[in-house]
Design a protein around this motif. Structure first.
Motif, PDB file in Angstrom:
ATOM      1  N   GLY A  54       0.814  -1.198   0.000  1.00  0.00           N
ATOM      2  CA  GLY A  54       0.000   0.000   0.000  1.00  0.00           C
ATOM      3  C   GLY A  54       0.850   1.252   0.000  1.00  0.00           C
ATOM      4  O   GLY A  54       2.068   1.193   0.163  1.00  0.00           O
ATOM      5  N   HIS A  55       0.183   2.397  -0.158  1.00  0.00           N
ATOM      6  CA  HIS A  55       0.922   3.649  -0.323  1.00  0.00           C
ATOM      7  C   HIS A  55       0.252   4.803   0.419  1.00  0.00           C
ATOM      8  O   HIS A  55      -0.290   5.724  -0.199  1.00  0.00           O
ATOM      9  N   PRO A  56       0.278   4.782   1.764  1.00  0.00           N
ATOM     10  CA  PRO A  56      -0.087   5.980   2.515  1.00  0.00           C
ATOM     11  C   PRO A  56       1.081   6.950   2.424  1.00  0.00           C
ATOM     12  O   PRO A  56       2.074   6.824   3.143  1.00  0.00           O
ATOM     13  N   VAL A  57       1.014   7.903   1.525  1.00  0.00           N
ATOM     14  CA  VAL A  57       2.190   8.532   0.934  1.00  0.00           C
ATOM     15  C   VAL A  57       3.246   8.983   1.947  1.00  0.00           C
ATOM     16  O   VAL A  57       4.434   8.730   1.763  1.00  0.00           O
ATOM     17  N   GLY A  58       2.855   9.640   3.016  1.00  0.00           N
ATOM     18  CA  GLY A  58       3.843  10.091   3.982  1.00  0.00           C
ATOM     19  C   GLY A  58       4.526   8.969   4.730  1.00  0.00           C
ATOM     20  O   GLY A  58       5.641   9.125   5.241  1.00  0.00           O
ATOM     21  N   ALA A  59       3.861   7.819   4.803  1.00  0.00           N
ATOM     22  CA  ALA A  59       4.392   6.692   5.572  1.00  0.00           C
ATOM     23  C   ALA A  59       5.290   5.772   4.761  1.00  0.00           C
ATOM     24  O   ALA A  59       6.048   4.979   5.343  1.00  0.00           O
ATOM     25  N   SER A  60       5.225   5.847   3.443  1.00  0.00           N
ATOM     26  CA  SER A  60       5.881   4.834   2.614  1.00  0.00           C
ATOM     27  C   SER A  60       7.392   4.774   2.819  1.00  0.00           C
ATOM     28  O   SER A  60       7.977   3.702   2.953  1.00  0.00           O
ATOM     29  N   GLY A  61       8.057   5.929   2.837  1.00  0.00           N
ATOM     30  CA  GLY A  61       9.509   5.932   2.972  1.00  0.00           C
ATOM     31  C   GLY A  61       9.981   5.410   4.313  1.00  0.00           C
ATOM     32  O   GLY A  61      10.999   4.713   4.401  1.00  0.00           O
ATOM     33  N   ALA A 101      12.853 -10.789   9.429  1.00  0.00           N
ATOM     34  CA  ALA A 101      11.795 -10.506   8.456  1.00  0.00           C
ATOM     35  C   ALA A 101      10.855 -11.674   8.240  1.00  0.00           C
ATOM     36  O   ALA A 101       9.926 -11.580   7.418  1.00  0.00           O
ATOM     37  N   GLY A 102      11.057 -12.765   8.930  1.00  0.00           N
ATOM     38  CA  GLY A 102      10.134 -13.893   8.860  1.00  0.00           C
ATOM     39  C   GLY A 102      10.018 -14.472   7.468  1.00  0.00           C
ATOM     40  O   GLY A 102      11.027 -14.752   6.802  1.00  0.00           O
ATOM     41  N   ASP A 103       8.782 -14.650   6.995  1.00  0.00           N
ATOM     42  CA  ASP A 103       8.554 -15.254   5.680  1.00  0.00           C
ATOM     43  C   ASP A 103       9.078 -14.399   4.539  1.00  0.00           C
ATOM     44  O   ASP A 103       9.226 -14.886   3.417  1.00  0.00           O
ATOM     45  N   LEU A 104       9.364 -13.128   4.817  1.00  0.00           N
ATOM     46  CA  LEU A 104       9.874 -12.222   3.785  1.00  0.00           C
ATOM     47  C   LEU A 104      11.398 -12.213   3.712  1.00  0.00           C
ATOM     48  O   LEU A 104      11.972 -11.537   2.857  1.00  0.00           O
ATOM     49  N   GLN A 105      12.059 -12.952   4.594  1.00  0.00           N
ATOM     50  CA  GLN A 105      13.503 -12.827   4.759  1.00  0.00           C
ATOM     51  C   GLN A 105      14.282 -13.142   3.490  1.00  0.00           C
ATOM     52  O   GLN A 105      14.123 -14.202   2.883  1.00  0.00           O
ATOM     53  N   VAL A 106      15.113 -12.200   3.093  1.00  0.00           N
ATOM     54  CA  VAL A 106      16.053 -12.410   1.996  1.00  0.00           C
ATOM     55  C   VAL A 106      17.268 -13.119   2.568  1.00  0.00           C
ATOM     56  O   VAL A 106      17.852 -12.658   3.555  1.00  0.00           O
ATOM     57  N   PRO A 107      17.667 -14.267   2.000  1.00  0.00           N
ATOM     58  CA  PRO A 107      18.788 -15.024   2.570  1.00  0.00           C
ATOM     59  C   PRO A 107      20.055 -14.183   2.702  1.00  0.00           C
ATOM     60  O   PRO A 107      20.461 -13.505   1.769  1.00  0.00           O
ATOM     61  N   ASN A 108      20.634 -14.183   3.906  1.00  0.00           N
ATOM     62  CA  ASN A 108      21.906 -13.520   4.181  1.00  0.00           C
ATOM     63  C   ASN A 108      21.912 -12.066   3.733  1.00  0.00           C
ATOM     64  O   ASN A 108      22.887 -11.573   3.159  1.00  0.00           O
ATOM     65  N   ALA A 109      20.841 -11.357   4.026  1.00  0.00           N
ATOM     66  CA  ALA A 109      20.755  -9.953   3.626  1.00  0.00           C
ATOM     67  C   ALA A 109      21.765  -9.119   4.397  1.00  0.00           C
ATOM     68  O   ALA A 109      21.756  -9.094   5.633  1.00  0.00           O
ATOM     69  N   GLN A 110      22.629  -8.415   3.681  1.00  0.00           N
ATOM     70  CA  GLN A 110      23.663  -7.577   4.281  1.00  0.00           C
ATOM     71  C   GLN A 110      23.594  -6.118   3.859  1.00  0.00           C
ATOM     72  O   GLN A 110      24.028  -5.239   4.598  1.00  0.00           O
ATOM     73  N   VAL A 111      23.044  -5.855   2.669  1.00  0.00           N
ATOM     74  CA  VAL A 111      23.005  -4.493   2.134  1.00  0.00           C
ATOM     75  C   VAL A 111      21.623  -4.240   1.536  1.00  0.00           C
ATOM     76  O   VAL A 111      21.128  -5.035   0.736  1.00  0.00           O
ATOM     77  N   ALA A 112      21.020  -3.123   1.932  1.00  0.00           N
ATOM     78  CA  ALA A 112      19.680  -2.779   1.450  1.00  0.00           C
ATOM     79  C   ALA A 112      19.641  -1.336   0.969  1.00  0.00           C
ATOM     80  O   ALA A 112      20.373  -0.479   1.477  1.00  0.00           O
ATOM     81  N   LEU A 113      18.762  -1.071   0.010  1.00  0.00           N
ATOM     82  CA  LEU A 113      18.529   0.284  -0.480  1.00  0.00           C
ATOM     83  C   LEU A 113      17.029   0.553  -0.451  1.00  0.00           C
ATOM     84  O   LEU A 113      16.231  -0.310  -0.820  1.00  0.00           O
ATOM     85  N   THR A 114      16.657   1.748   0.016  1.00  0.00           N
ATOM     86  CA  THR A 114      15.265   2.169  -0.040  1.00  0.00           C
ATOM     87  C   THR A 114      15.148   3.413  -0.900  1.00  0.00           C
ATOM     88  O   THR A 114      16.053   4.250  -0.932  1.00  0.00           O
ATOM     89  N   HIS A 115      13.996   3.551  -1.581  1.00  0.00           N
ATOM     90  CA  HIS A 115      13.851   4.599  -2.594  1.00  0.00           C
ATOM     91  C   HIS A 115      12.402   5.061  -2.659  1.00  0.00           C
ATOM     92  O   HIS A 115      11.488   4.240  -2.795  1.00  0.00           O
ATOM     93  N   THR A 116      12.183   6.362  -2.512  1.00  0.00           N
ATOM     94  CA  THR A 116      10.864   6.945  -2.741  1.00  0.00           C
ATOM     95  C   THR A 116      11.006   8.162  -3.635  1.00  0.00           C
ATOM     96  O   THR A 116      11.997   8.893  -3.570  1.00  0.00           O
ATOM     97  N   THR A 117      10.004   8.366  -4.468  1.00  0.00           N
ATOM     98  CA  THR A 117      10.018   9.532  -5.333  1.00  0.00           C
ATOM     99  C   THR A 117       8.588   9.921  -5.651  1.00  0.00           C
ATOM    100  O   THR A 117       7.703   9.070  -5.696  1.00  0.00           O
ATOM    101  N   GLY A 118       8.342  11.192  -5.833  1.00  0.00           N
ATOM    102  CA  GLY A 118       6.981  11.588  -6.151  1.00  0.00           C
ATOM    103  C   GLY A 118       6.818  13.083  -6.237  1.00  0.00           C
ATOM    104  O   GLY A 118       7.751  13.858  -6.051  1.00  0.00           O
ATOM    105  N   GLY A 119       5.598  13.476  -6.529  1.00  0.00           N
ATOM    106  CA  GLY A 119       5.273  14.886  -6.628  1.00  0.00           C
ATOM    107  C   GLY A 119       5.241  15.348  -8.064  1.00  0.00           C
ATOM    108  O   GLY A 119       6.274  15.718  -8.622  1.00  0.00           O
ATOM    109  N   GLY A 120       4.086  15.269  -8.692  1.00  0.00           N
ATOM    110  CA  GLY A 120       3.966  15.688 -10.070  1.00  0.00           C
ATOM    111  C   GLY A 120       3.737  17.185 -10.180  1.00  0.00           C
ATOM    112  O   GLY A 120       2.680  17.690  -9.813  1.00  0.00           O
ATOM    113  N   ILE A 121       4.730  17.917 -10.658  1.00  0.00           N
ATOM    114  CA  ILE A 121       4.578  19.342 -10.909  1.00  0.00           C
ATOM    115  C   ILE A 121       5.208  19.672 -12.256  1.00  0.00           C
ATOM    116  O   ILE A 121       6.086  18.952 -12.745  1.00  0.00           O
TER     117      ILE A 121
END
Length: 381
Positions: free
Chosen positions: A322-329, A344-364
């Motif tokens: 889902g995308h509650p816009v202010g909460a997503s990042g 992360a339970g059932d979502l666990q990426v095996p041996n996760a060591q490095v992660a990147l998060t990314h949000t973008t938006g605002g149509g003007i």
């Protein structure tokens, strides 16, 4: 600069929460975080709350109810990058040595609008002419399909993958896996998108605790280090714009890679801004995890699956979570934190060591997007 860590996270599950205000949702996430970490309100030296539609002083209305009162508190509005921008400002304060412990919250209640596309800013020439985000992304999709040879079936692959991941996520809005046939049978929205190619408008909140290395050691909790935190805005121009290349993502990610010393090949997982299925292709290429024009093949070949070359949106992404816009990042940071500490339970990426998060938006008018945030995190210990 002082190293900055995430030492705790909490999410109020996304969905339709019509009886709860934005402040109620934010209080739920913030109170859960403080209870889980054992951090007392007086230890919080500042608060940053990302929200687009939460109203005036939503930060104060949330934080005073969990006992954070009197400290410097800020409400951050930066379109869909509001939560990521709030985290960036908190990161800056700790990295500069101003703070040792900061609470970051992202929150939104979109049920207040009753459905349909989100209201966009007025006094904008494109919006005044009728531009809405589904139509903008649909134009991007049409051009990408034309230039690369990808098909609507490739867009459907993204929806199937991310909805499958989200079915395993107790915090996701849409917790039902879908088949390609179900995606293709969902109602049309904006050609070539059907409903299941689009993220839902959601209500929800998330909170993360950012702290210095000294505070983290004193706290004694599992941590993930924020190796880079970058926010960029769109570059204004009125000349030709390539709709298949999100320049703002490329510039923000490039700065984050330089800051962290990490390359796209080092990433184990990415939580990206997949507001529409085409966004996974566009942003994956701009982030450097797929060759330009080839991201659709990476999805088809399973390279972005949990357990693949690099897991993309293992939480289900915006398409499922889902995308509650202010909460997503902020939620992306929470999901990445849990991945890196191995919870992360059932979502666990095996041996996760490095992660990147990314949000973008605002149509003007005049920019490809208004704001973009990128964070790179690594496991510690």
């Amino acid at each position: 600069m002082t190293n900055v860590y995430i030492a705790g996270a909490a999410v109020h599950p996304f969905g339709k929460h019509k009886t709860l205000s934005a402040a109620d949702l934010g209080v739920s996430a913030a109170a859960t975080l403080l209870a889980d970490t054992g951090v007392t309100p007086d230890a919080i030296q500042a608060g940053f709350v990302g929200s687009v539609y939460g109203g005036s002083l939503v930060a104060q209305r949330i934080l005073q109810r969990v006992g954070v009162s009197g400290q410097p508190v800020f409400t951050i509005e930066n379109a869909c990058a509001s939560g990521g921008s709030a985290a960036n400002l908190a990161w800056q304060g700790i990295a500069a040595g101003v703070y040792d412990c900061v609470l970051v919250v992202g929150v939104e209640n979109l049920s207040a609008f009753g459905g349909g596309t989100l209201p966009l800013t007025t006094a904008d020439i494109e919006i005044d002419q009728g531009v809405v985000m589904p139509a903008t992304y649909a134009m991007r999709a049409q051009r990408y399909l034309f230039e690369t040879g990808a098909t609507v079936a490739d867009l459907t692959n993204v929806a199937v993958k991310n909805r499958g991941n989200g079915a395993l996520n107790p915090r996701a809005h849409l917790r039902k896996a879908v088949t390609a046939e179900e995606v293709e049978a969902s109602r049309p929205v904006a050609d070539p998108f059907n409903l299941f190619h689009c993220c839902p408008n959601s209500d929800g909140a998330a909170a993360v605790l950012l702290c210095s290395e000294a505070f983290a050691k004193q706290l004694g909790r599992p941590t993930a280090r924020i190796r880079a935190s970058v926010v960029r805005s769109g570059q204004f121009h009125t000349s030709y714009r390539d709709m298949t290349w999100p320049d703002i993502t490329d510039r923000t990610a490039s700065a984050a890679y330089e800051m962290s010393g990490i390359t796209p090949a080092d990433l184990d997982l990415v939580e990206l801004h997949d507001a529409f299925a085409i966004a996974e292709f566009l942003h994956a290429e701009a982030l450097g995890i797929a060759e330009r024009g080839k991201a659709y093949q990476a999805v088809a070949d399973g390279e972005f699956n949990i357990g693949g070359r690099v897991a993309v949106s293992p939480s289900g992404g915006l398409l499922s979570r889902g995308h509650p816009v202010g909460a997503s990042g902020v939620t992306q940071l929470a999901e990445a934190y849990w991945q890196l500490i191995g919870t992360a339970g059932d979502l666990q990426v095996p041996n996760a060591q490095v992660a990147l998060t990314h949000t973008t938006g605002g149509g003007i008018f005049g920019v490809d997007n208004g704001a973009c945030s990128v964070h790179i995190l690594t496991a510690e210990g």
